[in-house]
Design a protein around this motif. Structure first.
Motif, PDB file in Angstrom:
ATOM      1  N   SER A  27       4.064 -10.351  -5.521  1.00  6.29           N
ATOM      2  CA  SER A  27       3.876  -9.823  -6.877  1.00  6.29           C
ATOM      3  C   SER A  27       3.991  -8.302  -6.933  1.00  6.29           C
ATOM      4  N   GLY A  28       3.978  -7.654  -5.757  1.00  7.64           N
ATOM      5  CA  GLY A  28       4.027  -6.194  -5.711  1.00  7.64           C
ATOM      6  C   GLY A  28       2.673  -5.529  -5.718  1.00  7.64           C
ATOM      7  N   ARG A  29       1.593  -6.319  -5.809  1.00  6.57           N
ATOM      8  CA  ARG A  29       0.239  -5.738  -5.806  1.00  6.57           C
ATOM      9  C   ARG A  29      -0.150  -5.223  -4.432  1.00  6.57           C
ATOM     10  N   LYS A  30       0.326  -5.864  -3.374  1.00  5.52           N
ATOM     11  CA  LYS A  30      -0.062  -5.507  -2.006  1.00  5.52           C
ATOM     12  C   LYS A  30       1.067  -4.721  -1.360  1.00  5.52           C
ATOM     13  N   THR A  31       0.766  -3.466  -0.999  1.00  4.20           N
ATOM     14  CA  THR A  31       1.751  -2.605  -0.325  1.00  4.20           C
ATOM     15  C   THR A  31       1.156  -1.973   0.939  1.00  4.20           C
ATOM     16  N   ALA A  32       0.000  -2.491   1.363  1.00  3.85           N
ATOM     17  CA  ALA A  32      -0.663  -1.975   2.562  1.00  3.85           C
ATOM     18  C   ALA A  32      -1.421  -3.108   3.228  1.00  3.85           C
ATOM     19  N   LEU A  33      -1.643  -2.945   4.526  1.00  4.73           N
ATOM     20  CA  LEU A  33      -2.454  -3.906   5.256  1.00  4.73           C
ATOM     21  C   LEU A  33      -3.142  -3.195   6.407  1.00  4.73           C
ATOM     22  N   THR A  34      -4.219  -3.801   6.857  1.00  6.10           N
ATOM     23  CA  THR A  34      -5.034  -3.204   7.900  1.00  6.10           C
ATOM     24  C   THR A  34      -5.296  -4.218   8.996  1.00  6.10           C
ATOM     25  N   GLY A  35      -5.117  -3.790  10.226  1.00  5.38           N
ATOM     26  CA  GLY A  35      -5.448  -4.637  11.367  1.00  5.38           C
ATOM     27  C   GLY A  35      -6.412  -3.917  12.282  1.00  5.38           C
ATOM     28  N   LEU A  36      -7.169  -4.675  13.010  1.00  2.79           N
ATOM     29  CA  LEU A  36      -8.103  -4.126  13.979  1.00  2.79           C
ATOM     30  C   LEU A  36      -7.316  -3.805  15.252  1.00  2.79           C
ATOM     31  N   LEU A  37      -7.357  -2.559  15.694  1.00  5.57           N
ATOM     32  CA  LEU A  37      -6.609  -2.170  16.891  1.00  5.57           C
ATOM     33  C   LEU A  37      -6.966  -3.065  18.077  1.00  5.57           C
ATOM     34  N   GLU A  38      -8.222  -3.440  18.191  1.00  5.06           N
ATOM     35  CA  GLU A  38      -8.661  -4.285  19.300  1.00  5.06           C
ATOM     36  C   GLU A  38      -7.905  -5.619  19.343  1.00  5.06           C
ATOM     37  N   ILE A  39      -7.501  -6.134  18.198  1.00  2.40           N
ATOM     38  CA  ILE A  39      -6.741  -7.392  18.167  1.00  2.40           C
ATOM     39  C   ILE A  39      -5.356  -7.189  18.770  1.00  2.40           C
ATOM     40  N   VAL A  47       1.415  -1.436  18.932  1.00  3.13           N
ATOM     41  CA  VAL A  47       1.184  -1.095  17.526  1.00  3.13           C
ATOM     42  C   VAL A  47       2.559  -0.919  16.879  1.00  3.13           C
ATOM     43  N   PRO A  48       2.772  -1.529  15.714  1.00  2.00           N
ATOM     44  CA  PRO A  48       4.078  -1.394  15.064  1.00  2.00           C
ATOM     45  C   PRO A  48       4.364   0.054  14.674  1.00  2.00           C
ATOM     46  N   VAL A  49       5.613   0.328  14.365  1.00  2.00           N
ATOM     47  CA  VAL A  49       6.022   1.676  13.968  1.00  2.00           C
ATOM     48  C   VAL A  49       6.775   1.610  12.649  1.00  2.00           C
ATOM     49  N   ALA A  50       6.771   2.732  11.934  1.00  2.82           N
ATOM     50  CA  ALA A  50       7.509   2.812  10.666  1.00  2.82           C
ATOM     51  C   ALA A  50       8.969   2.458  10.929  1.00  2.82           C
ATOM     52  N   GLY A  51       9.544   1.714  10.000  1.00  2.00           N
ATOM     53  CA  GLY A  51      10.922   1.276  10.120  1.00  2.00           C
ATOM     54  C   GLY A  51      11.052  -0.154  10.620  1.00  2.00           C
ATOM     55  N   PRO A  76      -9.723   5.901  12.492  1.00  2.00           N
ATOM     56  CA  PRO A  76     -11.056   5.301  12.374  1.00  2.00           C
ATOM     57  C   PRO A  76     -11.254   4.749  10.954  1.00  2.00           C
ATOM     58  N   MET A  77     -12.033   3.697  10.846  1.00  2.00           N
ATOM     59  CA  MET A  77     -12.273   3.069   9.539  1.00  2.00           C
ATOM     60  C   MET A  77     -12.734   4.082   8.487  1.00  2.00           C
ATOM     61  N   LYS A  78     -13.500   5.076   8.909  1.00  2.61           N
ATOM     62  CA  LYS A  78     -14.047   6.043   7.948  1.00  2.61           C
ATOM     63  C   LYS A  78     -12.953   6.860   7.255  1.00  2.61           C
ATOM     64  N   GLU A  79     -11.712   6.854   7.778  1.00  5.32           N
ATOM     65  CA  GLU A  79     -10.640   7.631   7.164  1.00  5.32           C
ATOM     66  C   GLU A  79      -9.836   6.865   6.105  1.00  5.32           C
ATOM     67  N   VAL A 127      -8.542   1.221  13.362  1.00  7.25           N
ATOM     68  CA  VAL A 127      -7.743   0.231  12.648  1.00  7.25           C
ATOM     69  C   VAL A 127      -6.298   0.720  12.583  1.00  7.25           C
ATOM     70  N   VAL A 128      -5.398  -0.229  12.413  1.00  5.38           N
ATOM     71  CA  VAL A 128      -3.987   0.071  12.223  1.00  5.38           C
ATOM     72  C   VAL A 128      -3.733  -0.057  10.727  1.00  5.38           C
ATOM     73  N   ALA A 129      -3.547   1.081  10.071  1.00 13.93           N
ATOM     74  CA  ALA A 129      -3.348   1.134   8.616  1.00 13.93           C
ATOM     75  C   ALA A 129      -1.845   1.245   8.352  1.00 13.93           C
TER      76      ALA A 129
END
Length: 143
Positions: A27-39, A47-51, A76-79, A127-129
């Protein structure tokens, strides 16, 4: 490159949460995702890279949409900020709502079973943002 030639990406675990995430991407509402680096570390995945492009799978394991990462940060999550939280497309009004949902998920049974322990989730948890754009939805007639 077709969907079948791409590495795959699975949101959360199969079921309602994954289905809602895929629908939010389409739908276009989601344009970001977050993963736990530990996973990523536990899975032995880089860790994936842009592109990079991924075929996002639905709950049945079929490609639903192709995305291309436009930004990847390990932070860090706080960012995480309000803008990123809203870009997750899950209806988070601000970072506090995002944080509560992600803490619950990361501390949940699925992640605990996968890692073999409950991860530490606090301000310093890495986290991987990722921000992405939709490249190509899968034509439902071809599925």
């Amino acid at each position: 490159m077709g969907h079948d030639d791409l590495p795959t990406l699975e949101l959360a675990f199969p079921g309602p949460e994954r289905d809602e995430g895929v629908a939010a991407i389409l739908s276009g509402r989601k344009t970001a995702l977050t993963g736990l680096l530990e996973i990523y570390e536990h899975a032995g995945e880089a860790v994936p890279v842009a592109g990079q492009r991924f075929a996002v799978l639905d709950s049945e394991g079929s490609p639903a949409v192709t995305i291309e990462l436009v930004e990847v940060r390990v932070i860090p999550m706080k960012e995480i900020d309000d803008d990123f939280a809203r870009a997750e497309g899950r209806g988070y009004s601000d970072v506090a709502a995002w944080r509560a949902a992600h803490e619950e998920f990361f501390r949940g049974d699925g992640v605990r079973e996968y890692l073999g322990h409950a991860p530490v989730v606090d301000d310093g948890t890495l986290v991987v943002a990722e921000r992405f754009r939709v490249v190509e939805p899968v034509d439902s007639a071809r599925r």
